[in-house]
Design a protein around this motif. Structure first.
Motif: not given
Ligand SMILES: Nc1ncnc2c1ncn2[C@@H]1O[C@H](COP(=O)(O)OP(=O)(O)O)[C@@H](O)[C@H]1O
Ligand SMILES: [Mg+2]
Length: 263
Positions: A159-177
């Motif tokens: 539970e909550g893992v998809s939100q965690l993955i989304k956060t990681i993906e967002r950082v990856k896209q915008n701040l740390n490829t």
């Protein structure tokens, strides 16, 4: 250059701090030079390494606000050879509001890590994250090459893992490829409990070979160690928890040998 790894999960009590301390100690015992950054205002990693709040004179909070100061004034040696620490205390909980106006705030920790790397030669910098997806965690993700996710093997583990993955993906896209998930640690595993093996299968289905083979058992010695201010690896060299974290450290090092993660 050091490999920077965030230990992250927005849930509390899943074994982030325990894993950061013990993975750090096990890697240090295997000859790796380690810096542990405590990025949780609760300061549990600092306490778990025997550094009392009253002796934490210069913490990560002050460093984040004064990045031009000399890193060596914030880095202290732990009682474990090859393992240094930058401590945290409750001051850190005020950081987010204090820097809310600064549009570079997501990069504060990254800048500090770059400074540390200029002056010292750590093989790994491990960041113990707070139980949230707030600014502190974003800073950690921006500063890291990789993340390691501890999952407590219980009913709500995923539970909550998809939100965690989304956060990681967002950082990856915008701040740390180059950010990547290095691995997932199953913690507090009780082999007498059928639910644990179900959760394990579910986690391995979801994260596939990212889940480490070394599973951390529920072990009372692990929970006793912090009150003695030492990692379990120092507290009881032969208990199941120690052996599991030593095996985990070997697995992590093998990932680099096998080129499974970016160096
Ligand atoms: N494998 C384990 N066996 C027994 N107790 C554990 C284990 N891992 C963690 N704990 C205990 O569970 C609690 C939460 O762990 P902690 O590492 O502080 O989680 P987090 O940092 O994610 O909040 C602590 O009291 C810790 O000592
Ligand atoms: Mg913690």
């Amino acid at each position: 250059m050091s490999k920077v790894i965030s230990i992250i999960n927005q849930k509390g009590g899943v074994g982030k701090t325990t894993s950061t301390i013990n993975l750090g100690c096990a890697l240090a015992n295997q000859g790796q030079k380690i810096l542990l950054i405590d990025l949780d205002p609760q300061g549990n990693a600092s306490t778990g390494l025997g550094i009392e709040p009253s002796t934490r004179l210069r913490t990560i909070y002050e460093f984040l606000l004064n990045p031009d100061l000399d890193p060596s004034s914030f880095i202290i040696s732990s009682n474990i050879e090859n393992l240094d620490v930058i401590t945290a205390n409750v001051d850190l909980s005020g950081l987010e509001t204090e820097v809310a106006e600064n549009n570079k705030r997501a990069f504060f920790l990254k800048d500090i890590v770059a400074k540390i790397n200029e002056k010292s030669e750590y093989n790994h910098i491990l960041i113990d994250c707070p139980p949230s997806l707030s600014l502190l965690t974003i800073m950690a993700l921006v500063a890291s090459n990789n993340v390691i996710i501890p999952l407590q093997t219980e009913f709500f583990a995923l539970e909550g893992v998809s939100q965690l993955i989304k956060t990681i993906e967002r950082v990856k896209q915008n701040l740390n490829t180059s950010l990547d998930i290095q691995g997932v640690i199953l913690t507090m595993y009780d082999k007498r409990n059928k639910l644990c093996s179900q959760v394990e299968s579910e986690a391995r289905r979801y994260f596939e070979d990212k889940v480490y083979k070394s599973v951390i058992p529920r072990n009372v010695r692990i929970s006793e160690a912090p009150s003695h201010g030492v990692p379990v690896i120092e507290y009881d060299k032969n208990c199941t928890g120690t052996i599991a974290y030593e095996n985990l450290a070997k697995e992590v090092l093998e990932q680099y040998n096998n080129n499974n993660v970016a160096a």
